[in-house]
Design a protein around this motif. Structure first.
Motif, PDB file in Angstrom:
ATOM      1  N   THR A  52      10.271 -11.660   5.323  1.00  0.00           N
ATOM      2  CA  THR A  52      10.013 -10.334   5.769  1.00  0.00           C
ATOM      3  C   THR A  52       8.688 -10.136   6.753  1.00  0.00           C
ATOM      4  OG1 THR A  52      11.471 -10.506   3.316  1.00  0.00           O
ATOM      5  CG2 THR A  52       9.951  -8.546   4.299  1.00  0.00           C
ATOM      6  N   VAL A  53       8.663  -9.408   7.325  1.00  0.00           N
ATOM      7  CA  VAL A  53       7.973  -8.542   7.814  1.00  0.00           C
ATOM      8  C   VAL A  53       7.912  -7.368   8.304  1.00  0.00           C
ATOM      9  CG1 VAL A  53       6.692  -9.446  10.278  1.00  0.00           C
ATOM     10  CG2 VAL A  53       7.876 -10.755   9.175  1.00  0.00           C
ATOM     11  N   SER A  54       7.005  -6.867   7.804  1.00  0.00           N
ATOM     12  CA  SER A  54       6.602  -5.191   8.091  1.00  0.00           C
ATOM     13  C   SER A  54       4.581  -5.100   7.977  1.00  0.00           C
ATOM     14  CB  SER A  54       6.998  -5.010   6.863  1.00  0.00           C
ATOM     15  OG  SER A  54       5.966  -5.180   5.469  1.00  0.00           O
ATOM     16  N   GLU A  55       4.689  -3.831   8.417  1.00  0.00           N
ATOM     17  CA  GLU A  55       3.885  -3.541   8.814  1.00  0.00           C
ATOM     18  C   GLU A  55       3.197  -3.211   7.079  1.00  0.00           C
ATOM     19  OE1 GLU A  55       0.572  -0.091  11.076  1.00  0.00           O
ATOM     20  OE2 GLU A  55       2.721  -0.263  11.317  1.00  0.00           O
ATOM     21  N   ALA A  56       1.392  -4.044   7.335  1.00  0.00           N
ATOM     22  CA  ALA A  56       1.006  -4.256   6.254  1.00  0.00           C
ATOM     23  C   ALA A  56       0.260  -2.753   5.894  1.00  0.00           C
ATOM     24  CB  ALA A  56       0.096  -4.510   6.453  1.00  0.00           C
ATOM     25  N   ARG A  57       0.372  -3.053   4.146  1.00  0.00           N
ATOM     26  CA  ARG A  57      -0.227  -1.390   3.536  1.00  0.00           C
ATOM     27  C   ARG A  57      -1.418  -0.934   2.564  1.00  0.00           C
ATOM     28  NH1 ARG A  57       5.729  -0.913   1.260  1.00  0.00           N
ATOM     29  NH2 ARG A  57       4.915  -2.120  -0.425  1.00  0.00           N
ATOM     30  N   PRO A  58      -2.246  -0.698   2.664  1.00  0.00           N
ATOM     31  CA  PRO A  58      -3.309  -0.699   2.324  1.00  0.00           C
ATOM     32  C   PRO A  58      -3.226  -0.376   0.986  1.00  0.00           C
ATOM     33  CG  PRO A  58      -3.152   1.865   3.553  1.00  0.00           C
ATOM     34  CD  PRO A  58      -2.055   1.515   3.797  1.00  0.00           C
ATOM     35  N   LYS A  59      -4.452  -1.807   0.399  1.00  0.00           N
ATOM     36  CA  LYS A  59      -4.237  -1.624  -0.802  1.00  0.00           C
ATOM     37  C   LYS A  59      -4.340  -0.421  -1.484  1.00  0.00           C
ATOM     38  CE  LYS A  59      -6.388  -6.248  -2.557  1.00  0.00           C
ATOM     39  NZ  LYS A  59      -7.370  -6.854  -2.119  1.00  0.00           N
ATOM     40  N   ALA A  60      -3.354  -0.501  -2.705  1.00  0.00           N
ATOM     41  CA  ALA A  60      -3.760   1.378  -3.805  1.00  0.00           C
ATOM     42  C   ALA A  60      -5.019   0.723  -4.839  1.00  0.00           C
ATOM     43  CB  ALA A  60      -2.747   1.288  -4.041  1.00  0.00           C
TER      44      ALA A  60
END
Length: 82
Positions: free
Chosen positions: A74-82
Motif C-alpha cells: 500500500t503506497v500513498s503520500e504520507a500524512r503529517p503526524k497528528a
C-alpha cells in the motif's frame, strides 16, 4: 523539494536498503526507512520513502497494490503526524 511516501504491507525481513533500491526504479530516492518496534527491534511491516517531487506520482502508480516479497504493498503520500 522531496515528498514522503508511506509504504505499508512490507515483508518483515525488508531492510531500508532494499526499500531504497526498489523505489529507485521509479526515480530519485532521497531516503528510505523501515519502522521497527522499539522493544524487539523487529520490523513493523511499514516504512517511509522520501522521493524527489517529480518521482512520487510514478512511484505510487508503480508500487501501490503490487506484490513485493509475497505481500501486497500500500503506497500513498504520507500524512503529517497528528
Amino acid at each position: 523539494m522531496a515528498r514522503k511516501l508511506f509504504v505499508g504491507g512490507l515483508p518483515y525481513r525488508t531492510t531500508g536498503d532494499e526499500l531504497r533500491d526498489a523505489f529507485a526504479a521509479a526515480g530519485e530516492v532521497v531516503s528510505a526507512s523501515v519502522v521497527t518496534d522499539r522493544e524487539t527491534g523487529r520490523s513493523r511491516g511499514f516504512g517511509f520513502v522520501e522521493m524527489a517531487d517529480d518521482a512520487t506520482e510514478g512511484a505510487i502508480a508503480m508500487f501501490n497494490g503490487k506484490d513485493f516479497g509475497g505481500r501486497m504493498l500500500t503506497v500513498s503520500e504520507a500524512r503529517p503526524k497528528a
